[in-house]
Structures are given as C-alpha cells and as structure tokens.
Design a protein around this motif. Sequence first.
Motif, PDB file in Angstrom:
ATOM      1  N   GLN B 307       4.139  -0.705  -9.986  1.00 47.62           N
ATOM      2  CA  GLN B 307       2.915  -1.407  -9.631  1.00 47.62           C
ATOM      3  C   GLN B 307       2.379  -0.890  -8.308  1.00 47.62           C
ATOM      4  OE1 GLN B 307       1.319  -3.544 -11.513  1.00 47.62           O
ATOM      5  NE2 GLN B 307       2.869  -3.478 -13.117  1.00 47.62           N
ATOM      6  N   THR B 308       1.055  -1.022  -8.142  1.00 45.47           N
ATOM      7  CA  THR B 308       0.488  -0.613  -6.865  1.00 45.47           C
ATOM      8  C   THR B 308      -0.124  -1.785  -6.115  1.00 45.47           C
ATOM      9  OG1 THR B 308      -1.549  -0.096  -8.004  1.00 45.47           O
ATOM     10  CG2 THR B 308      -0.039   1.727  -7.602  1.00 45.47           C
ATOM     11  N   ASP B 309      -0.283  -2.919  -6.796  1.00 44.39           N
ATOM     12  CA  ASP B 309      -0.827  -4.107  -6.151  1.00 44.39           C
ATOM     13  C   ASP B 309       0.335  -4.878  -5.528  1.00 44.39           C
ATOM     14  OD1 ASP B 309      -1.589  -6.848  -5.791  1.00 44.39           O
ATOM     15  OD2 ASP B 309      -3.406  -6.402  -6.917  1.00 44.39           O
ATOM     16  N   LEU B 310       0.217  -5.191  -4.249  1.00 47.15           N
ATOM     17  CA  LEU B 310       1.320  -5.843  -3.548  1.00 47.15           C
ATOM     18  C   LEU B 310       1.770  -7.115  -4.253  1.00 47.15           C
ATOM     19  CD1 LEU B 310       0.358  -5.564   0.215  1.00 47.15           C
ATOM     20  CD2 LEU B 310       2.382  -4.634  -0.885  1.00 47.15           C
ATOM     21  N   LYS B 311       0.796  -7.908  -4.730  1.00 45.74           N
ATOM     22  CA  LYS B 311       1.172  -9.176  -5.351  1.00 45.74           C
ATOM     23  C   LYS B 311       1.866  -8.949  -6.679  1.00 45.74           C
ATOM     24  CE  LYS B 311      -1.385 -12.937  -3.434  1.00 45.74           C
ATOM     25  NZ  LYS B 311      -2.258 -14.064  -3.704  1.00 45.74           N
ATOM     26  N   TYR B 312       1.402  -7.949  -7.440  1.00 49.29           N
ATOM     27  CA  TYR B 312       2.072  -7.665  -8.711  1.00 49.29           C
ATOM     28  C   TYR B 312       3.505  -7.214  -8.463  1.00 49.29           C
ATOM     29  CZ  TYR B 312      -1.667  -8.273 -12.073  1.00 49.29           C
ATOM     30  OH  TYR B 312      -2.605  -8.830 -12.897  1.00 49.29           O
ATOM     31  N   ILE B 313       3.708  -6.415  -7.415  1.00 47.72           N
ATOM     32  CA  ILE B 313       5.066  -5.953  -7.116  1.00 47.72           C
ATOM     33  C   ILE B 313       5.973  -7.153  -6.896  1.00 47.72           C
ATOM     34  CG2 ILE B 313       6.483  -4.727  -5.436  1.00 47.72           C
ATOM     35  CD1 ILE B 313       4.094  -2.874  -4.989  1.00 47.72           C
ATOM     36  N   THR B 365      -7.110  -6.632   5.639  1.00 51.41           N
ATOM     37  CA  THR B 365      -7.531  -5.329   5.093  1.00 51.41           C
ATOM     38  C   THR B 365      -8.452  -5.474   3.888  1.00 51.41           C
ATOM     39  OG1 THR B 365      -5.641  -5.267   3.621  1.00 51.41           O
ATOM     40  CG2 THR B 365      -5.347  -4.283   5.793  1.00 51.41           C
ATOM     41  N   HIS B 366      -8.467  -6.643   3.273  1.00 52.43           N
ATOM     42  CA  HIS B 366      -9.251  -6.889   2.059  1.00 52.43           C
ATOM     43  C   HIS B 366      -8.879  -5.983   0.906  1.00 52.43           C
ATOM     44  CE1 HIS B 366     -11.535  -9.788   4.228  1.00 52.43           C
ATOM     45  NE2 HIS B 366     -11.732  -8.903   5.167  1.00 52.43           N
ATOM     46  N   THR B 367      -7.676  -5.485   0.914  1.00 51.27           N
ATOM     47  CA  THR B 367      -7.183  -4.795  -0.267  1.00 51.27           C
ATOM     48  C   THR B 367      -5.694  -5.094  -0.384  1.00 51.27           C
ATOM     49  OG1 THR B 367      -6.798  -2.686  -1.324  1.00 51.27           O
ATOM     50  CG2 THR B 367      -6.778  -2.676   1.069  1.00 51.27           C
ATOM     51  N   ARG B 368      -5.216  -5.070  -1.628  1.00 53.50           N
ATOM     52  CA  ARG B 368      -3.782  -5.249  -1.823  1.00 53.50           C
ATOM     53  C   ARG B 368      -3.164  -4.014  -2.451  1.00 53.50           C
ATOM     54  NH1 ARG B 368      -4.973 -10.598  -4.236  1.00 53.50           N
ATOM     55  NH2 ARG B 368      -4.628  -9.498  -6.184  1.00 53.50           N
ATOM     56  N   ASP B 369      -3.995  -2.963  -2.594  1.00 57.64           N
ATOM     57  CA  ASP B 369      -3.514  -1.744  -3.223  1.00 57.64           C
ATOM     58  C   ASP B 369      -2.755  -0.924  -2.183  1.00 57.64           C
ATOM     59  OD1 ASP B 369      -3.194   0.706  -4.460  1.00 57.64           O
ATOM     60  OD2 ASP B 369      -5.003   0.393  -5.681  1.00 57.64           O
ATOM     61  N   ILE B 370      -1.488  -0.631  -2.453  1.00 58.57           N
ATOM     62  CA  ILE B 370      -0.708   0.054  -1.408  1.00 58.57           C
ATOM     63  C   ILE B 370      -1.193   1.476  -1.178  1.00 58.57           C
ATOM     64  CG2 ILE B 370       1.407  -1.299  -1.566  1.00 58.57           C
ATOM     65  CD1 ILE B 370       2.544   0.860  -3.368  1.00 58.57           C
ATOM     66  N   ARG B 371      -1.936   2.026  -2.148  1.00 57.05           N
ATOM     67  CA  ARG B 371      -2.421   3.398  -1.946  1.00 57.05           C
ATOM     68  C   ARG B 371      -3.518   3.451  -0.904  1.00 57.05           C
ATOM     69  NH1 ARG B 371      -3.437   4.203  -8.212  1.00 57.05           N
ATOM     70  NH2 ARG B 371      -4.349   2.206  -7.702  1.00 57.05           N
ATOM     71  N   GLU B 372      -4.149   2.319  -0.648  1.00 55.82           N
ATOM     72  CA  GLU B 372      -5.264   2.314   0.305  1.00 55.82           C
ATOM     73  C   GLU B 372      -4.850   1.884   1.700  1.00 55.82           C
ATOM     74  OE1 GLU B 372      -8.254  -0.130  -1.408  1.00 55.82           O
ATOM     75  OE2 GLU B 372      -8.367   1.083  -3.242  1.00 55.82           O
ATOM     76  N   MET B 373      -3.545   1.654   1.868  1.00 58.66           N
ATOM     77  CA  MET B 373      -3.098   1.198   3.183  1.00 58.66           C
ATOM     78  C   MET B 373      -1.978   2.106   3.668  1.00 58.66           C
ATOM     79  SD  MET B 373      -3.027  -2.898   2.808  1.00 58.66           S
ATOM     80  CE  MET B 373      -2.417  -3.007   1.153  1.00 58.66           C
ATOM     81  N   GLY B 374      -1.713   2.034   4.951  1.00 62.14           N
ATOM     82  CA  GLY B 374      -0.626   2.829   5.499  1.00 62.14           C
ATOM     83  C   GLY B 374      -0.571   2.629   6.998  1.00 62.14           C
ATOM     84  N   ILE B 439      11.345  -1.775  -2.989  1.00 59.18           N
ATOM     85  CA  ILE B 439      11.102  -2.355  -1.668  1.00 59.18           C
ATOM     86  C   ILE B 439      10.869  -1.247  -0.646  1.00 59.18           C
ATOM     87  CG2 ILE B 439      12.156  -3.628   0.229  1.00 59.18           C
ATOM     88  CD1 ILE B 439      11.341  -5.459  -1.961  1.00 59.18           C
ATOM     89  N   LEU B 440      11.750  -0.252  -0.661  1.00 62.35           N
ATOM     90  CA  LEU B 440      11.629   0.803   0.345  1.00 62.35           C
ATOM     91  C   LEU B 440      10.372   1.625   0.117  1.00 62.35           C
ATOM     92  CD1 LEU B 440      15.353   1.812   0.626  1.00 62.35           C
ATOM     93  CD2 LEU B 440      14.000   0.409   2.160  1.00 62.35           C
ATOM     94  N   ARG B 441       9.982   1.767  -1.168  1.00 68.19           N
ATOM     95  CA  ARG B 441       8.744   2.491  -1.471  1.00 68.19           C
ATOM     96  C   ARG B 441       7.549   1.797  -0.813  1.00 68.19           C
ATOM     97  NH1 ARG B 441       6.029   0.904  -6.200  1.00 68.19           N
ATOM     98  NH2 ARG B 441       4.177   2.128  -6.645  1.00 68.19           N
ATOM     99  N   VAL B 442       7.509   0.471  -0.986  1.00 68.32           N
ATOM    100  CA  VAL B 442       6.379  -0.262  -0.415  1.00 68.32           C
ATOM    101  C   VAL B 442       6.422  -0.223   1.111  1.00 68.32           C
ATOM    102  CG1 VAL B 442       5.319  -2.518  -0.175  1.00 68.32           C
ATOM    103  CG2 VAL B 442       6.159  -1.770  -2.378  1.00 68.32           C
ATOM    104  N   VAL B 443       7.603  -0.452   1.670  1.00 67.84           N
ATOM    105  CA  VAL B 443       7.703  -0.486   3.123  1.00 67.84           C
ATOM    106  C   VAL B 443       7.281   0.864   3.698  1.00 67.84           C
ATOM    107  CG1 VAL B 443       9.349  -0.584   5.024  1.00 67.84           C
ATOM    108  CG2 VAL B 443       9.417  -2.308   3.234  1.00 67.84           C
ATOM    109  N   GLY B 444       7.767   1.923   3.080  1.00 69.21           N
ATOM    110  CA  GLY B 444       7.436   3.261   3.568  1.00 69.21           C
ATOM    111  C   GLY B 444       5.948   3.532   3.489  1.00 69.21           C
ATOM    112  N   LYS B 445       5.334   3.158   2.370  1.00 72.22           N
ATOM    113  CA  LYS B 445       3.937   3.483   2.150  1.00 72.22           C
ATOM    114  C   LYS B 445       3.017   2.603   3.006  1.00 72.22           C
ATOM    115  CE  LYS B 445       0.648   5.586   0.066  1.00 72.22           C
ATOM    116  NZ  LYS B 445      -0.160   5.158   1.185  1.00 72.22           N
ATOM    117  N   LEU B 446       3.383   1.318   3.035  1.00 70.55           N
ATOM    118  CA  LEU B 446       2.483   0.335   3.637  1.00 70.55           C
ATOM    119  C   LEU B 446       2.569   0.350   5.163  1.00 70.55           C
ATOM    120  CD1 LEU B 446       0.673  -2.155   2.867  1.00 70.55           C
ATOM    121  CD2 LEU B 446       2.724  -3.526   3.135  1.00 70.55           C
ATOM    122  N   LEU B 447       3.789   0.413   5.670  1.00 70.23           N
ATOM    123  CA  LEU B 447       3.971   0.157   7.098  1.00 70.23           C
ATOM    124  C   LEU B 447       4.082   1.443   7.905  1.00 70.23           C
ATOM    125  CD1 LEU B 447       6.502  -2.765   6.750  1.00 70.23           C
ATOM    126  CD2 LEU B 447       4.052  -2.882   7.090  1.00 70.23           C
TER     127      LEU B 447
END
Lengths: 489, 506
Positions: B307-313, B365-374, B439-447
């Motif tokens: 998933q790429t949406d934070l809430k879906y994850i 950020t008004h988005t929950r897509d992890i591809r658009e954040m970092g 989890i690590l994928r999201v943390v790495g990408k998002l933060l």
Amino acid sequence: MNLDYSQFLMMPQELGLLAVFLLVFLYDTFMPKSTQKGLPLFATIAFGIYMILGFLPVNEGLIFGDMFQADKATWAIKNILNIGTFIVLLQAVKWANSDFVSIRRGEFYELILLTLFGMYLMISARHFLLFVIGLETASLPLATLVAFEKKHYESHEAAAKYVLTAVFSSAIMLMGLSFVYALSGGNLYFNQLATYLMGEPSLLLVLALAFFIAGVGFKLSLVPFHLWTADVYQGAPTMVTSYLSVISKGSAAFAFFIILVQVFGSAYADVWQWMLYAVIIITITVGNLFAIRQRNLKRFLAFSSISQAGYIMLGVIAANAVGMASMMYYILVYIFSNLAAFGVIAVIERYTGKVTTDDYNGLFKTNPWLAFVMMLAMFSLGGIPPFAGFFSKFFIFVGAAQTGSVAIYVLVLIALINTIISLYYYLLVVKAMFIRQDECAIPTLKSHWTEKAGLWICTLGIILIGLISCIYTSLSGITASLSDVFAMI
Amino acid sequence: MEIFSNILIYFVIIPVLTLAGLALTKNKGIDAIRAVAVTGATALVCLAIYLVYIFLKARGLGNTDPMILRSDVTWYAPLNIKLALGVDGVSVVMILLSAFIVFAGVFASWKMDPLPKQFFLWFFLLSTGVFGFFISVDLFTMFMFYEVALIPMYLLIGVWGSGNKTYSAMKLTLMLMGGSAFLMLGIIGIYFHSSPEGQPLTMNLLEIAQKDAIPHDWQYYLFPLTFVGFGVLGAMFPFHTWSPDGHASAPTAVSMLHAGVLMKLGGYGCFRIAIYLMPFAAQQMGWIFLTLTGISIVYGAFSACVQTDLKYINAYSSVSHCGMVLFAILMFNSTAMTGAVLQMLSHGLMTALFFALIGMIYGRTHTRDIREMGGLMHIMPYLGVGYVIAGFASLGLPGLSGFVAEMTIFVGSFEHQDMFHRVLTIAATTSIVITAVYILRVVGKLLYGAVQDKHHEMLTDAEPTERISTATLIICVAIIGCFPNFFINIIRDSFDPVVKALTSVM
C-alpha cells in the motif's frame, strides 16, 4: 329475546369512541360557519380526552351472545391504536384547515373515527359475521379518505385502486369463510369452530384457509397481495397514508392472530404456519428489495411497511403468548416510528411539495430538528439500539424462536439478513439528510405547534419505549393470561 | 436504587451525562463543547484507574469469584433480561484501554470542523456503547451496547470523513451490522438452550457457563454464528474488507477509537461468548477459524507492504494484528490467551497512536501518499519520533508493548501439542518479519530521505493539544512494554474458568 342493556357497559371503549364521533358530527353540523375552523382542534382534543379515559380498566367477558369479546388484550390493542390515531389527528390539524381540504374537514375526522370503530369490532369479534362487518366498516370509508384531495388526480386513482382491491379481497375472504360455514354446519363462533374442525383435515378447509389468508393479506399488504400498496400510499393524502400504514395494519394483524390461533390453531396449525412461512419470506424480501429503488419517500415507506408487515407476521407464526405480546409491542413501536417518518414527510410536503429522497439533501443544515426526528424514525425502523425498534425486533424474533423448530430459526435468520438490507435503504435517507449537501436545500420551515407536538410524542416514544420495560412486561402479562385464545394450540 | 452503589454503572452514566451536557451547549460555543468533552473523558480515565485499584485490592484480599462487582437489576422480566454488571481482569484492562483512547481521541479531534458539537455527541454515544459492552455480563445488554457502539460510525465517517467516505461508511456499517445479525440469532439460540429442561432460561452468561446446558448438536450451529458475528468486527479473513476502507475514510479520532477499541469488542466477544459458553464446539470447530485467522495475520501483513496510503498501511497492519488476537484465543491455553489480551492492549494503543500521528501529518501535508512525502523527520521532529516509536512497537521491539504481546502469543501457541497448531504458529510468526518490512519501508520513505515537496519545508511541529494526545499513548505503550507483569497479574486469573471448560470437553 330481550336485550340486556347492561351489556353495553362492557364495551366502554366503543361507547367512548361513538361519543367522540357524535360530538364531532354535531359540531360539524350545527356550529356556525365562523367556528368551523376550530373543528380539527376540537376533534383532536375530544379524542385525546377519550384516549386517556380509555386507559381505565375494563370488565372482561363475552357479550351479545358470545359475539363480542372484552378482555385485557383487546383493551390493550385498542389503546395502542388510540395513541396512533391521536397522533395522526394531531398532525392533521393544520392540513385539515388548508385551502383544498377545509370545506370537508369535518368529514375527515368523522370518517377516521368510523373506521377506527370498525377496527374495534374486528378486534373484539369472536364470530365471523361481526368480524366481516368490522372489516368492511374499517376499509370502505378509508377509500373515501384516500380520495380526499379532490383536486389531485393521483388521489382519485389511488382511491379507485384501493376500493377495487378492498372489495376483491373481501370477496375472496368471504368465499373462504363460506367453506368454513359449510364444513361446520352453519357455526361461525370462534370458540366453537375449533372443535368442529378437529377431525380429518379436509382439502376444502385448506382452501378456505388459503382464501382467508389471501383476503387478510390484502389488508395487511403481504406479498403477493401487495400490489395496490405503493400506488395508494403515494396517491393518498399523507395523513391518510400514515393512518393506513399503521392503524389499519395493526388492527388487521391482531384480528388475524386471534382467528388463526383460536379457530385454526387445532388441526390446521401446521397448514397455515407453512403458508405463512412462505408468505413472510417473500413479503420481507420483496418489500425490502423494492424499497431500495424508490425515490419517492411515500412509495419508499410503502415498501418499507410491506416488509415491516412481514416482521409483524413473525409474531403470528409464533402462535404463542410471547409472540402475541411481541406483536402488540411491535405494532406500538411501529406506530411511533412510522408516524414520525410520515409526520416529517407531511410537514415538508405541505410547505414545499417535495417528497423525494433527493429533495432531502442537506436537510440537516436547514432543518436540524426535522432531520433529527426523521433519523430517529429511520433508525428505529431499521432496528438500531437504543431506539425502540431494536427492542421490538428482538422480542418478535424471540417470540418466533420460542417455537423451537429449526425451520423457524432459518426464518429468523432470513428476517435478520433482511434487516441488513432494510438498514441500507433507511441509511440512504439519513445519508441524504446528513451527508449530502445541496445548494438549494429545503428552506428552514416553521411548522405548526400541532405538528411539532405530534413529532415530539413520536420522538419520546421512540427513545423511551425501549428503555422503559414496563410496557412490554405488562403486555406479556396480559397475553399470558389469555387461556381461551391459546386453548387449542 | 442499589445499582448506583456499583461503580461500574458510572462507566455508562458518565458518557450519558457528557452527551446531555453536549446537547445543552450551543453550536457555536466551541470552548464549552471542548470543556464538556474533556471533563467527560478525564472523568472516565480517573474512574478506570480507580477501578483497577479496586480490582487489585479485591483480588489481593483473596476474592476469587470469576467476576467481581456483580450486581443485577431486572429489566425485562418476561425474558429474564437483566442489567447484569460485573468485571474480571480482561474487562478491567479493556475498560482502562478504552478510557485512555477516548481521552486521547478527544484531544486528537480538538479542531474538529464542521459541527464539532454533533461530532462529540456521536463520539460519546460510541463510547457509551463500548463501556457498556465491557461492563455487562448479560447477553442482551452486551449485544445492545455492541450495536450502540457500531451505528455512530456511519455518521462519524460519513459526515466528517475524507475520500470515498459515503461508500466506506455504508460498507462498514452494513458489514458490521451483518455480523451482528448472525450474532443476534446466536444469542437467541443460546438463550433458548441456556438451561436444562424445566429450569428457567437465562441471559446471564455466567449462569449459562455454569449450567453448561447447551446441547452439543446446537453448539455446532451457535458457535459459528457467534464467532463469525464477533469475528467480523475483529477483522477476521474473509470478513475484513470493511476495515481498510473504513479506516482510510474515517477522521483521526474515529480511526483511533475504531482500531483502538471497537475492534477489540470483536476479540473480547469471541472469547467471552463464543468460546466460554460453547467450549465443545470451540474444540471441534476451532481449527476452521484458526486457519482463517492465520490467513488474516499473514495476508494482512503482505497487503500492508504494497500500500502507498498511510492509513491503508495501518489498516492492513490492524487486520494482521487483530488476527493475532483471535489466533491466540483459539489456542485455548492461558499463556496464549494472556498474550491475546496483551496484544489487544498493545494494538489498541499503538494503532491509536499511529492514526493520531497520521491525522496530524495529513493535517499539515494534505496528502497521505508516502510517495509524495519525505524527510519529514527534520521538519517535524516530534511527530517523526512519535511515528518511529509507534513503528517499533508495531514490529515488536523489546521494551515496547508489541514485543511482550507477540512473544507471549507465539510461545503460548507453540505450547499446543498438536502438529497442526504448531505448523500454523510457525506460519504466523513469519508476519513478524513482514511487519518489519512495511514499517521500516514507511519510516525510511516518510521520515528520512529527500523532501519531496518544497512546501513541506514550511510546516510546523505538533501543537500542545496534539502533544498531550500522542504523549499519553506513547507513555502507555512504554509502560506495557516495561512492566507487563502488572497487567499480566490483573488478567491472569480470568482465563481459568474458560480453560477449565475447554479442557473438560476434550
């Protein structure tokens, strides 16, 4: 034969209703024209006083040569119907004084009270003759009421449909009853018929039973005898529709229960229970599936009321004291829920003429109070706690399941799955009011105090009846003591 | 009125009073609305802590009743429906959890707009249902409160949600209500078989368990009905599909309450009604549901990976973690069941934390897509650190709640002698690795990594109310991770009657 006039004292509710009827009639006929505007309120108040007095306890017994039964159960169901009728009358006050209707406003009240009297007879009848008289008194004046909005084409169409189906269904039912008459050697007393019908099951009687169920099925709008319902509900004035959907249905369901259990409860219980089993399944399912597609709220509630009638029949198929108490309780709750829904529809229709779901978009923004009441009504009809509808559904399922057979459990399961379907379309209305937005939503309305009072009564009923247990407890106490009805089952 | 001397009833009275208070406030008076809501939530937390104290004191004094603080008030006499209250260790910790999440939820929805008053009304109606469910021991009242907790979700998601909200709200409501339709039939069936022939029927689940009179052939019908009924809410495969959509569309506080508390109603109900009352069928049919929950665990974790949406994850992660709860309950031994309750606590807190943080990030950020954040870590360090802690709790880092719960669950599950159960346990443990992946994928990408959108540089870190909300949850997660014995002491004895019933039918 000398008539014993003291017998009349055993039927105080009928006498009270006649007194109200006469008062309204006299007011309508003899009061000067300038005071006629006060008639609706006068009739409502008179009926309200009678309704309260109606709760006084009655004597029990069979009178008029065993034709007329007065007991606690008939007393209770009549009071329940009184409450519903009172709410309808209250909500109709403003409508009865509106331009098109006001010339004949007296007739509206007189005819409503007359039909109610017919229903009383139907409920108390312990002889088929009295039952049929009651049934006809209850249904024929209703046709006039359906046609009440003279200027509306739909109103006439609806009345024609109603009168034709009513007469046709009566004919079918009378045909069935004539078979019973033939088989019993001319006896039509409920308490004696059961013994006549004890012997070998005969095909003629099965046919009679089918005709009888079909005839009453028309009045209750059970599928497949429901085809008139939607058109009549849509065409009739909303006040008449609401009366038709709750009061007329409630009284017919009660009488249906008494006859099926007391008369056919002995040898033919299996036969009619299986007939009703099939009817209930298709009634609930068809009613629900058709309701989903309706955009006109009156048609929508017509189909919803078809499926609700199916749930009421679950109490009949139970054929036990719990089922009967649950059925009466269900009718009471249904009165409050449905009248709340129709009350809101009537207010909005009267001020804006809008009756479709899409018109209700964004109603919460402009009319929060009406939207709130409508939501309560929808939740209660859908059986959502803590509102009364949840309790009535649960109890009626318990009543049915008490018979204990696996088949009934399957029936309850089907009914339960149907509640989910029904929840879907009830939520569609809630969605329109609360979630959807509309630029040109219905403007903020100032409803008349009588309409508000009617809606308040319904709201309190929906919220409180479930949480306060004494009503159901006393109803089940009443039905548990009905030894004559359940003697044969 | 004797019942008012029972502290448990106040868990229903306080939310109802809060509802009344909210009803009296003005639509525009946001301060008054907040004040009432915070007062109600705080009172609930205090009461819950006091309840833990009372419970431990009673157990310390040697009170070994299966339920304490019992009281009965007849409600519907003809059907033997009573307002029967009582708690054991499991319900006590569930009440504690709910109170904390309601508290955090009020702060998370501090700036709720539009219609804050109506939002809090539904919010507290939902809380009323949740608390009522946990304090009841009567089947009817339990079921009633259960449904009271479900229906507000429709409007909470439908009105205040985002995205495809009407669809999600309707799907969620209908699926959960569908589950409760099965449940209602199950309850009616249990009621009519609750007592041996000739004895009065009862709705009180303690009495039903004690009489143990439900015929075995009826258990075959009633057990699946009740287990599936609650399992839908516990997001059991294949009835989990409402959960991702529902979570994704719900507003923050509702996601928190839903994942944090409402899904626990499912696990609790399976344990308290399905297994406790019908141990025979549980033993016979448990393997079917065990397989399904095993699928939930692995399938949920895999779905979260793509998933790429934070809430879906996090919604899929919830499916996986809630699957573990049901999985452990179906192992029928007290170690695994202890793990299940710890997992409910842990999942409730960390998912609430996740959703709170996601809501706060989304609000900026008004988005929950992890591809658009970092690279959010250096822009909003407080939220970033919170997210990492929640992530670590989720993947089971020692010292946080997830480790304790999952360790207990898998050790307990492996205790089962049967080969089938052991193989399933091994399969389920793979989810730990997969969890680490997503989890690590999201943390790495998002933060970490590069900032994707230069507007994000301007964003601010958490505000005081947001800090209260998240800090409460982080502290709770750490407390469970560091002092699990405190909680294990509370819940330990509660499983004895259930396990005894289960072993007696072997």
